[in-house]
Write a protein that holds these residues in place. Structure first.
Motif, short mmCIF file in Angstrom:
data_model
loop_
_atom_site.label_atom_id
_atom_site.label_comp_id
_atom_site.label_asym_id
_atom_site.label_seq_id
_atom_site.Cartn_x
_atom_site.Cartn_y
_atom_site.Cartn_z
N ILE A 294 0.71 -1.25 -0.03
CA ILE A 294 -0.01 -0.04 0.04
C ILE A 294 0.91 1.27 -0.21
N LYS A 295 1.80 1.30 0.88
CA LYS A 295 2.74 2.37 0.94
C LYS A 295 3.42 2.63 -0.40
N ARG A 296 3.98 1.40 -0.98
CA ARG A 296 4.55 1.74 -2.42
C ARG A 296 3.74 2.21 -3.55
N HIS A 297 2.16 1.69 -3.33
CA HIS A 297 1.21 2.09 -4.79
C HIS A 297 1.04 3.45 -4.28
N LEU A 298 0.85 4.07 -2.97
CA LEU A 298 0.26 5.54 -2.79
C LEU A 298 1.46 6.40 -2.69
N LEU A 300 3.70 6.75 -0.18
CA LEU A 300 3.96 7.08 1.21
C LEU A 300 4.81 6.55 1.89
N SER A 301 5.52 7.30 2.87
CA SER A 301 6.68 6.56 3.91
C SER A 301 6.10 6.20 5.22
N HIS A 302 4.70 6.76 5.34
CA HIS A 302 4.11 6.48 6.68
C HIS A 302 2.52 6.17 6.16
N VAL A 303 1.98 5.08 6.98
CA VAL A 303 0.51 4.92 7.11
C VAL A 303 0.28 4.72 8.57
N ARG A 304 -1.13 4.88 9.06
CA ARG A 304 -1.61 4.50 10.09
C ARG A 304 -2.23 3.30 10.40
N LEU A 305 -1.97 2.62 11.49
CA LEU A 305 -2.51 1.27 11.70
C LEU A 305 -3.23 0.93 12.74
N ALA A 306 -4.34 0.35 12.73
CA ALA A 306 -5.06 -0.20 14.10
C ALA A 306 -5.03 -1.51 13.93
N LEU A 307 -4.24 -2.51 14.60
CA LEU A 307 -4.62 -3.92 14.52
C LEU A 307 -5.62 -4.33 15.21
N GLY A 308 -6.36 -5.22 14.89
CA GLY A 308 -7.34 -5.93 14.75
C GLY A 308 -7.15 -6.90 16.36
N ALA A 309 -8.35 -6.89 17.15
CA ALA A 309 -8.06 -7.74 18.33
C ALA A 309 -7.56 -9.29 17.96
N GLY A 310 -6.27 -9.63 18.61
CA GLY A 310 -5.67 -10.80 18.30
C GLY A 310 -4.90 -10.93 17.13
N ARG A 311 -4.62 -9.93 16.56
CA ARG A 311 -3.70 -9.85 14.96
C ARG A 311 -2.45 -9.46 15.24
N THR A 312 -1.49 -9.68 14.44
CA THR A 312 -0.18 -9.14 14.75
C THR A 312 0.29 -8.97 13.07
N LEU A 313 1.66 -8.10 13.02
CA LEU A 313 2.05 -7.98 11.66
C LEU A 313 2.28 -9.25 10.70
N GLU A 314 2.08 -10.34 11.26
CA GLU A 314 2.46 -11.49 10.74
C GLU A 314 0.95 -12.19 10.34
N SER A 315 -0.03 -11.66 10.97
CA SER A 315 -1.54 -12.30 10.34
C SER A 315 -1.55 -12.12 9.16
N GLN A 316 -2.41 -13.01 8.57
CA GLN A 316 -2.66 -13.19 7.02
C GLN A 316 -3.84 -12.50 6.60
N VAL A 317 -3.61 -12.06 5.33
CA VAL A 317 -4.70 -10.92 4.80
C VAL A 317 -5.24 -11.60 3.56
N ASP A 337 -10.57 -9.07 6.32
CA ASP A 337 -9.29 -9.13 7.27
C ASP A 337 -8.73 -7.35 7.43
N LEU A 338 -9.01 -6.47 6.59
CA LEU A 338 -8.57 -5.47 6.53
C LEU A 338 -9.51 -4.46 5.91
N TYR A 339 -9.55 -3.28 6.46
CA TYR A 339 -10.13 -1.88 6.06
C TYR A 339 -8.95 -1.22 5.60
N LEU A 340 -9.19 -0.74 4.33
CA LEU A 340 -8.26 0.39 3.75
C LEU A 340 -9.12 1.53 3.54
N THR A 341 -8.71 2.65 3.78
CA THR A 341 -9.24 4.02 3.51
C THR A 341 -8.63 5.20 3.96
#
Length: 402
Positions: A294-298, A300-317, A337-341
């Motif tokens: 997403i960062k590459r497509h847009l 951007l150097s940074h985005v804001r992330l809210a992890l879902g309950a029980g999720r980690t950066l290794e969780s599958q999307v 699995d993910l909301y992007l907006t």
């Protein structure tokens, strides 16, 4: 022998191009240069005529590209500022937001029409003065004979629009609108269909004549057999207002009224057109990988992330629900699995995270602006390169990470 200087003038959209030929002593030289000048002037005229479109014709072509009927009912889309006609367009200027800085750039680049994705006029204006920046935009546009057009949510919904462009950054996937649009035109008239049978004991012609006398009603009839009895089936389409009059008439005849069926008519859904996109990846990836995509497509150097309950950066999307701009209303309640907006309300983020849905926010216009590069190429092809299309260089999201 002395020869007067030759001045060639080419009229172009309120401007004049001057070509001055100096005094020559030799007539032959003068003739040769005159011929060259004639060819040059002819070339200028041809090029000029080949790179203009009448504003009305251009607006029609833009609507063919993405119908304004796709826009949300609350939106303010279409031609917002129009110079006195006739108005021709040589330069179409694309921007995500029309600020005063962007307007200055558009005027410097001699724009004839500004396509601003977001409508600079949204709330009704009671006056046009120098007091507010949006009023000044209108004044600047009219003073310089620049038209302003905004497609906004029509481009959100379009199959080749903003949300489809945003989905390109996810990887190989299949997608569908979260809220499909309805067909703007449908051969069926009215909002309701009323059907009932008339048997041989009743005057069919009188019944048909009565319902035809009600405004906004269209009637058809055909033979039907019920309980081995030949009857006439009457089917009529009507508006919401006419429905009450039809029901009032039928209720006077108990036999007719008891056999009446009333159907609510809906326009058919458009499978590839509508708000938001639900994207199913061909192969699931980790949340960390999706963030980098997403960062590459847009860009951007940074985005804001809210992890879902029980999720980690290794969780599958696998499933991504996205909406360019502000996604709270469109994404709410969608299983993914993910909301992007671009932006969401605080409480909608909390609700999504509590359900184990990750949320990525990129700021409102960062999820839209990159589409303009694709739009420039698509419009160039759609308009057969009849006009020049340029992108704003000063348009940017107002928020920065510091």
């Amino acid at each position: 022998m002395r020869h007067e200087a030759v001045v060639c003038i080419v009229q172009r959209q309120g401007f004049q191009r001057y070509s001055v030929l100096p005094d020559f002593c030799m007539l032959s030289s003068h003739v040769r240069l005159a011929r060259t000048t004639v060819r040059l002037v002819h070339s200028l005229i041809c090029n000029s005529s080949c790179s203009f479109m009448d504003l009305k014709a251009l607006l029609s072509s833009l609507n063919d590209f993405a119908s304004l009927s796709f826009a949300e009912s609350w939106d303010n889309v279409g031609l917002l500022v129009e110079p006195s006609p006739p108005h021709t367009v040589n330069i179409l200027f694309l921007t995500n937001d029309l600020t005063e800085e962007v307007m200055k750039e558009a005027l410097q680049k001699k724009a004839d029409l500004i396509l601003s994705y977001h409508p600079p006029i949204f709330q009704p204006m009671k006056r046009i003065t120098w007091k507010t920046w949006k009023e000044r935009l209108v004044i600047r546009a009219l003073e310089n004979r620049v038209a302003i057009y905004s497609p906004h949510t029509a481009y959100d919904a379009a199959p080749q629009g903003v949300n489809s462009w945003l989905a390109k950054g996810l990887g190989v996937c299949t997608s569908r609108p979260i809220h499909p649009s309805k067909a703007p035109n449908c051969p069926t008239e009215g909002t309701h269909r009323v059907e009932f049978n008339v048997d041989h004991t009743q005057d069919v012609d009188e019944v048909i004549s009565t319902v035809k006398g009600i405004s906004d009603v269209s009637v058809t009839s055909f033979s039907a057999r019920t309980d081995d009895e030949e009857q006439t089936r009457i089917s009529l389409n009507c508006s919401q207002q006419a429905l009450m009059q039809v029901v009032a008439f039928l209720s006077q005849n108990r036999q007719l009224y008891q056999k009446t069926e009333i159907l609510s008519l809906e326009k058919p859904l458009l499978l590839h057109t509508g708000m938001g996109r639900l994207c199913i990846l061909d192969e699931s990836v980790s949340l960390a990988t999706m963030i980098e995509r997403i960062k590459r497509h847009l860009k951007l150097s940074h985005v804001r992330l809210a992890l879902g309950a029980g999720r980690t950066l290794e969780s599958q999307v696998k499933a991504v629900a996205l909406c360019a701009g502000s996604g709270s209303r469109v994404l709410r309640g969608t299983e993914a699995d993910l909301y992007l907006t671009g932006e969401m309300s605080h409480h909608d983020i909390l609700d999504a995270a509590s359900q184990g849905i990750n949320v990525i926010l990129c700021e409102h216009s960062n999820t839209e602006r990159g589409f303009l590069s694709d739009l420039r190429d698509m419009l160039g092809a759609h308009l057969e390169n009849k006009i020049n299309i340029i992108l704003s260089e000063t348009d940017r999201d107002p928020l920065h990470v510091v």
